[in-house]
Write a protein that holds these residues in place. Sequence first.
Motif: not given
Length: 333
Positions: A131-136, A234-242, A263-270, A272-275
Amino acid sequence: MFFPVSYSTLSDQAINEFLKNQYGLDGTARTGYLLRGMNDTYLVTTAGQKYVFRVYRGDWRTNESEIVFEMELLQHLDKQGISVSLPIPDRQGNIIQKLQAPEGTRFAVLFTFAEGEERGIDSEEISERFGKDVAGIHLHSASFHSSNTRQELNLDYLISQALDFIHPRMTHREQDFRELQGLAGKLEELLHDIGLDTLDWGVCHRDLHGNTNVSYRDDGSMTHYDFDLCGYGWRAYDIAEFRLAREVRLGHDPQQLELLWNAFLKGYQSVRTLSENDLRAVPVFVAIRQLWLFGLCMMDPHIMGSIDSGDDFIDEKLDYFKSLSILKDDISA
């Protein structure tokens, strides 16, 4: 006179000689056909190095500008500190090769090898790291700009074009197709209810399921590759595949599914933020991703064959869409 060809498999021996001449690889170089997919992948090994040679399908990437976009994105992410498989220039400095195959010109690129191994995401720790890598990737692609063209991942592409590919394979089941059209329309309505203009938009990898397209090393670091599907969306589409990949693998274990997703969302939102709207849109995009994959399977029977995408396959997909809770519940409230 040669018979017309829809798709050819290029000789790995011929590719090996081409790479030796074009890139100056040493005499120990060996090339083997590794994978058929949306492009052909060859593994190249020398005495001290490994490389990956990708040959794009002639019916998939016909516009060189789209491939230039992908290469520019990879180089940009590398400069931003994201570990990606990079294109390698030949001895003349060219990154993209043009190979004359029986079906016409096919573009090709030599890439650095992503050290590590592919593996399923089976722990919260790895899910959080991913999740952190995807957010990066999303964070650092925000500063990327290109003058080259790339298909936007809009609803016309994700829904309308998918249905256009599906329909010719369902003409014997016209009523079922009309029902599928209606369900797809409801998915689109749900996104409009959430507010498409409120969703995060930017460069997406578009195949971030975490099982392949990333190599995991022992120290926990990752190298991402195969950006062939990348584009603005849309970034929501990108993470929807996970999320979809976890549902496919863990549908029998909803508790574990939610643990890995959280856990993925925790890593991602550490990073960048998802609304809230982006998070509400994810389950809708999970279903839209399934629809797009449905269309992809129906698009190329001339290459993959049609035996695995007949009526049983159609039944399975229709059952999936009919069972979706988001089409029964109001998620816009």
